[in-house]
Design a protein around this motif. Structure first.
Motif, PDB file in Angstrom:
ATOM      1  N   LYS A  57       0.836  -1.194   0.000  1.00 39.30           N
ATOM      2  CA  LYS A  57       0.000   0.000   0.000  1.00 39.30           C
ATOM      3  C   LYS A  57       0.876   1.252   0.000  1.00 39.30           C
ATOM      4  CE  LYS A  57      -4.275  -1.681   1.958  1.00 39.30           C
ATOM      5  NZ  LYS A  57      -4.995  -2.026   3.177  1.00 39.30           N
ATOM      6  N   LYS A  58       2.041   1.116   0.653  1.00 41.60           N
ATOM      7  CA  LYS A  58       2.935   2.260   0.826  1.00 41.60           C
ATOM      8  C   LYS A  58       3.808   2.437  -0.419  1.00 41.60           C
ATOM      9  CE  LYS A  58       6.579   2.516   3.720  1.00 41.60           C
ATOM     10  NZ  LYS A  58       7.292   1.726   4.694  1.00 41.60           N
ATOM     11  N   CYS A  65       2.262   0.894 -10.548  1.00 37.67           N
ATOM     12  CA  CYS A  65       3.700   1.154 -10.693  1.00 37.67           C
ATOM     13  C   CYS A  65       3.947   2.647 -10.926  1.00 37.67           C
ATOM     14  CB  CYS A  65       4.310   0.323 -11.809  1.00 37.67           C
ATOM     15  SG  CYS A  65       4.324  -1.430 -11.412  1.00 37.67           S
ATOM     16  N   ASP A  66       3.083   3.242 -11.735  1.00 36.92           N
ATOM     17  CA  ASP A  66       3.210   4.691 -11.962  1.00 36.92           C
ATOM     18  C   ASP A  66       3.045   5.473 -10.654  1.00 36.92           C
ATOM     19  OD1 ASP A  66       3.614   4.175 -14.599  1.00 36.92           O
ATOM     20  OD2 ASP A  66       1.652   4.864 -15.310  1.00 36.92           O
ATOM     21  N   GLU A  67       2.246   4.906  -9.742  1.00 43.10           N
ATOM     22  CA  GLU A  67       2.062   5.571  -8.441  1.00 43.10           C
ATOM     23  C   GLU A  67       3.269   5.396  -7.526  1.00 43.10           C
ATOM     24  OE1 GLU A  67      -2.674   4.469  -8.427  1.00 43.10           O
ATOM     25  OE2 GLU A  67      -1.457   3.854  -6.698  1.00 43.10           O
ATOM     26  N   ARG A 110      -3.377  -2.705 -17.363  1.00 41.88           N
ATOM     27  CA  ARG A 110      -3.436  -1.282 -17.066  1.00 41.88           C
ATOM     28  C   ARG A 110      -3.363  -1.021 -15.567  1.00 41.88           C
ATOM     29  NH1 ARG A 110      -6.729  -0.713 -21.428  1.00 41.88           N
ATOM     30  NH2 ARG A 110      -8.629  -0.758 -20.212  1.00 41.88           N
ATOM     31  N   SER A 111      -4.037  -1.877 -14.801  1.00 41.18           N
ATOM     32  CA  SER A 111      -4.005  -1.693 -13.350  1.00 41.18           C
ATOM     33  C   SER A 111      -2.584  -1.846 -12.821  1.00 41.18           C
ATOM     34  CB  SER A 111      -4.904  -2.710 -12.653  1.00 41.18           C
ATOM     35  OG  SER A 111      -6.192  -2.666 -13.184  1.00 41.18           O
ATOM     36  N   ALA A 112      -1.830  -2.768 -13.415  1.00 41.45           N
ATOM     37  CA  ALA A 112      -0.444  -2.961 -12.969  1.00 41.45           C
ATOM     38  C   ALA A 112       0.372  -1.711 -13.284  1.00 41.45           C
ATOM     39  CB  ALA A 112       0.168  -4.179 -13.655  1.00 41.45           C
ATOM     40  N   GLY A 141      11.388  -1.296  -9.681  1.00 41.35           N
ATOM     41  CA  GLY A 141      10.111  -0.679  -9.331  1.00 41.35           C
ATOM     42  C   GLY A 141       9.062  -0.868 -10.412  1.00 41.35           C
ATOM     43  N   VAL A 142       9.390  -1.676 -11.400  1.00 45.58           N
ATOM     44  CA  VAL A 142       8.427  -1.938 -12.470  1.00 45.58           C
ATOM     45  C   VAL A 142       8.041  -3.414 -12.388  1.00 45.58           C
ATOM     46  CG1 VAL A 142       7.959  -1.732 -14.928  1.00 45.58           C
ATOM     47  CG2 VAL A 142       9.547  -0.169 -13.853  1.00 45.58           C
TER      48      VAL A 142
END
Ligand SMILES: Cc1cc2nc3c(=O)[nH]c(=O)nc-3n(C[C@H](O)[C@H](O)[C@H](O)COP(=O)(O)OP(=O)(O)OC[C@H]3O[C@@H](n4cnc5c(N)ncnc54)[C@H](O)[C@@H]3O)c2cc1C
Ligand code: SF4
Ligand code: FES
Lengths: 249, 637
Positions: free
Chosen positions: B297-298, B341-343, B335-337, B351-352
């Motif tokens: 979540k973090k 990752c973009d967040e 897309r959700s993934a 980080g991808v």
């Protein structure tokens, strides 16, 4: 890491061939073996030199196209691993690696590390199928097949037709490949109908192609990326004996 | 040009049966007189070639690998759909049809999709009869698993190697026909040109990849079954040799290219980990039956996964789509993934990536059960990443995987060029803007075993066999074009390698025409691509000669075609000013980031006609008419 490669170079089927030395520099342990060769090749190309020709397609260990003899071992040092799935972390800095094509009379070299495995296709053409045409098949659940039989058939059918078994065998025998197909089909009720004819014709073609005899060294099983078991060779031998009285009409 | 889809009239469930009866049939005695070229021996081409030969046609088949058994179909892992309803979970032809139309975000042709669902049952019967070792239950009946976008369990499988086993079935059927002399197969042979005579496809020009010889083959019909173009992105789950060349050559000879921007990015692949990487590896969607997808979540979490407590994990698919959960369709999952990752909540060194976690399933079912279901996939994962997925969650990320777009075909699977048929992944017809898992194998085999054997007869019955031979001037011209092209490639002698261009193009396409697209990015790509193409023809380095096995030359030809093909993809993506399925235009989304379709303006198939290099192709629209289902906003909540 940095490596020294000795690679078989052969211009075409007629050429005699020789080992050529290359330096592979800055190789990451996460690269696959073929990616290491890609790096060497890209460097060769940018120098205007002929890249090392080798076969590969899926690079996931399933198409059976890659076929490298690495340090004298078909598909290299990792068990149950095709050359395309071998990673450089299994080598260390400073290693010398010898890369050669499959060596077998029935698999002539086409260029460098590429060989002609069409003999395998001709063995399948001789009988490695169930003779049903398209259409008219009964409902797929009409013939129950025990889970064990289906699993055994799959174990044999997993063969990717790479030819490592032949390359590993000192007699260049194709028994494991042929046995895998014979066993796949004969372990299923659909395949029993023409079992005799199949095994006789496939073995005849295998002999005709110039593969050697099996003398139970089991190097084939050790080299096989799909761990096809030599127990299938025993099964094929039983099938063959059973069919001896059968003559193809 | 008016596009006639030739969809028959009548109720959807009766269309195909009625239509088949109306098709002309070639008499058995005359079949021998007709010669058919089949390019490609994957599931589509292999099944078609074998079936034609069984019917009595003369067949010449081609593939670029050293054996028909190695076509890219061999790599399919998870399974093949069929509406058998063996599980009694209320599946039916209609449900499979509906799921496929909905999964494709209402951008496919209803009648084709319905026929596909109908034929799915015959495929399983046919394959079982051939000896495909499908997974079985203890009682001896066939087993099933679930795939994304469906609430029923209709996927048949052979461990994690379903494509291999289906392809071997089809290769064996083909081998039998080769042995009987009904099929002539040319391996290590690449099609480099289509030959059209008086508007009809009459043959091809090929290059023998061992000797370099350029040869022509004439026939009464040409079938392209050459697969998809995902590796235009350089990094994709496709085999290295997959290419758009056959398709692109046909496009340049007048065949329309449909929906080229519909490309599927598969949610579960092993993430990119280095610049030298040559391809990406898929982890079958079937893993989502038992694996749970999550991220912390973090943001910028640095604890290892097993130290992150349950309440600090975000099982984002389960949260956003409670009824489908981890089995949401591919476009949505991918897309959700990207979103998480973009967040900044992606995992792994780069980080991808996101976690695909089996710990709950292992606890519930035991390691042995998981091993028996996915053993080979876990092993493959471990080989590549050196991590044990029984102990630590897998890390996955979306990767280019499948192309819904392809050459335009009518209900007969014939392109707008009479005599040119296109089957399998190479055509556009059945999956709309997003393909559901386990339905590419189904489509390839439906096309090859059960559709084209009938429809090609109808076309051939109206022609005179053997009318054109390879001494026709069109063949001479085509051969000359191929030779000049090869000569040109070899004579540039520039400074950049072929792979360097390919990587560069791939990166651009991934950035601007990948999982998310927008006007600005697409326009930028459309400026870049012609420049890249120009540089290619001035500065590429292709070594060696034509008269030998020359892998550098092979790759160069394919990349040259990709450099043109990429442009049509971006033009199409720019034209389609809506979001649908895998085509996500950032301008068109809800507040929650869901795709917003525009049925009023874009319920059509875009079919592009080639004009000239550096000139915009002409858009033809085939309106999509929905007689049976009402297009609705897709909901997987
Ligand atoms: C890793 C992976 C897993 C998949 N898993 C599944 C799954 O579980 N279920 C599912 O339904 N789908 C799956 N798919 C998709 C599916 O495998 C493909 O869409 C399908 O197999 C394509 O079949 P095809 O016959 O159209 O083409 P291919 O199998 O790609 O065959 C193409 C043929 O054309 C030949 N060819 C190409 N270009 C030329 C040329 N220029 N000249 C001569 N010959 C040429 C090739 O040699 C080959 O024989 C998966 C795909 C991938 C990449
Ligand atoms: S038996 Fe094993 S080694 Fe031999 S061809 Fe088959 S997969 Fe390769
Ligand atoms: S490249 Fe396909 S098995 Fe190695």
């Amino acid at each position: 890491m940095n490596l020294t490669l000795y690679v078989w170079r052969q211009k075409d089927a007629k050429d005699k061939g020789y080992m050529e030395k290359f330096d592979a520099k800055d190789i990451s342990p996460d690269m696959s073996f073929l990616e290491m060769l890609d790096v060497v090749n890209e460097e060769l190309e940018s120098q205007g030199k002929d890249p090392i020709a080798f076969d590969s397609d899926c690079r996931e260990g399933i198409c059976g196209m890659c076929s490298l003899n690495i340090n004298g071992v078909a598909h290299g040092p990792e068990r149950a691993t095709a050359a395309c799935q071998l990673h450089m972390r299994h080598f260390k800095d400073g290693d010398t690696i010898y890369i050669e094509p499959w060596r077998a009379r029935a698999f002539p070299v086409v260029k460098d590390l590429i060989v002609d495995r069409s003999a395998f296709d001709r063995i399948i053409e001789a009988g490695g199928y169930i003779s049903v045409g398209t259409g008219g098949a009964p409902d797929a659940n009409a013939i129950p097949i025990s889970k064990d039989d289906a699993e055994t058939a799959f174990d044999a059918a997993a063969c990717i037709g790479c030819g490592a078994c032949v390359a590993a065998c000192k007699n260049a025998s194709a028994m494991l490949f042929v046995a895998a197909k014979v066993s796949h089909l004969v372990n299923l009720p659909q395949g029993k109908v023409e079992a005799k004819r199949r095994v006789v014709n496939m073995v005849a073609q295998m002999d005709k192609e110039g593969f050697g005899n099996c003398t139970n060294y089991y190097e084939c099983q050790a080299a096989c990326p799909k761990e096809i078991s030599v127990k299938f060779i025993a099964q094929m031998n039983r099938e063959y004996l059973r069919s001896l009285r059968y003559k193809d009409k | 040009m008016a596009l006639d889809s030739k969809v028959p009239s009548g109720p959807i469930s009766e269309k195909w049966d009625k239509y088949k009866f109306d098709l002309r049939v070639v008499s058995p005695a005359n079949k021998r007189k007709f010669h058919i070229i089949v390019v490609g021996t994957g599931l589509a081409g292999g099944s078609a070639a074998a079936s034609f030969a069984e019917l009595g046609y003369r067949v010449t088949a081609f593939c670029y690998q050293d054996s028909a058994r190695r076509a890219h179909s061999i790599g399919a892992q998870g399974g093949i759909n069929a509406s058998k309803n063996y599980q009694n979970d209320n599946d039916s032809v209609y449900r499979l049809f509906y799921d496929t139309i909905k999964g494709g975000d209402f951008r496919s042709r209803e009648a084709n999709t319905y026929r596909l669902a109908q034929l799915s049952e015959n495929i399983i019967d046919q394959c079982a009869a051939q000896g495909v070792p499908f997974a079985r239950e203890y009682g001896g009946k066939l087993a099933n698993r679930s795939f994304g976008g469906a609430l029923v369990s209709r996927t048949f499988y052979a461990r994690g190697a379903t494509g291999q086993q289906l392809l071997l079935g089809c290769y064996q059927a083909l081998s039998r026909q080769i042995a009987q002399g009904n099929v002539e197969l040319h391996v290590r042979t690449e099609m480099l040109e289509l030959v059209v005579v008086d508007g009809h496809a009459k043959g091809i020009v090929v290059r023998d990849m061992v000797t370099g010889e350029i040869r022509s083959y004439a026939a009464d019909a040409v079938v392209l079954a050459t697969g998809g173009y995902s590796n235009i992105f350089f990094l994709s789950t496709s085999a290295k040799g997959c290419n758009a060349t056959a398709m692109h050559r046909a496009y340049k000879k007048g065949a329309l290219l449909a929906n080229p921007c519909f490309t599927q990015i598969h949610p579960t692949c092993i993430p990119v980990h280095g610049d030298y990487q040559s391809k990406l590896t898929l982890m079958s969607e079937s893993l989502r039956n038992d694996g749970r997808i999550w991220v912390p979540k973090k943001k910028d979490e640095d604890r290892p996964p097993n130290e992150i407590p349950e309440d600090e994990r975000d099982y984002y698919l389960e949260r956003k789509y409670p009824s489908y959960g981890n089995l949401a369709p591919r476009d949505i999952s991918s897309r959700s993934a990207k979103e998480v990752c973009d967040e900044g909540r992606g995992v792994g060194e780069t980080g991808v990536g996101v976690y695909l976690d089996f710990s709950d399933a292992i606890e519930r079912l035991g390691e042995d059960t998981i091993r028996s279901r996915y053993g080979n996939l876990f092993q493959m994962y471990e080989k590549i990443t050196a991590e044990n997925p029984y102990e630590v969650p897998m890390r996955i990320y979306p990767a280019p995987h499948y192309t819904m777009g392809g050459l335009w075909v009518d209900y007969n699977l014939m392109s707008n060029l009479p005599g040119l048929f296109v089957i399998g992944e190479a055509n556009f017809s059945d999956h709309g803007a997003n393909r559901l898992g386990a339905s590419a194998l189904m489509q390839g085999l439906a096309d090859g075993y059960f559709v084209i054997p009938y429809t090609i007869g109808h076309y051939l019955a109206g022609t005179t066999p053997g009318k054109v031979r390879t001494d026709h001037e069109e063949f001479k011209k085509a051969e000359e074009d191929v030779k000049q092209r090869v000569h040109k490639l070899l004579s540039i002698d520039g400074n950049r390698t072929v792979d360097d261009f390919h990587r560069h193009l791939g990166r651009l396409m991934w950035e601007e025409c990948g999982m998310a697209r927008n006007e600005e990015g697409l326009k930028k790509a459309l400026e870049e691509i012609p420049k890249m193409r120009q540089e290619f023809w001035e500065n590429v380095k292709v070594v060696g000669e034509n008269e030998e096995l020359n892998q550098c030359l092979e790759r160069a030809g394919r990349v040259a075609d990709y450099l043109e093909f990429a442009e049509v993809m971006c033009i199409d993506a720019l034209d389609r000013d809506e979001s649908c399925g895998a085509h996500f235009r950032e301008e068109h989304q809800t507040e929650e980031g869901e795709a917003v379709r525009d049925d009023e303006n874009f319920a059509y198939v875009s079919a592009w006609e080639f004009t000239e290099i550096d000139k915009k192709p002409i858009l033809h629209k085939e309106p999509l008419e929905f007689e049976e289902v009402k297009p609705a906003t897709r909901s997987y909540k």
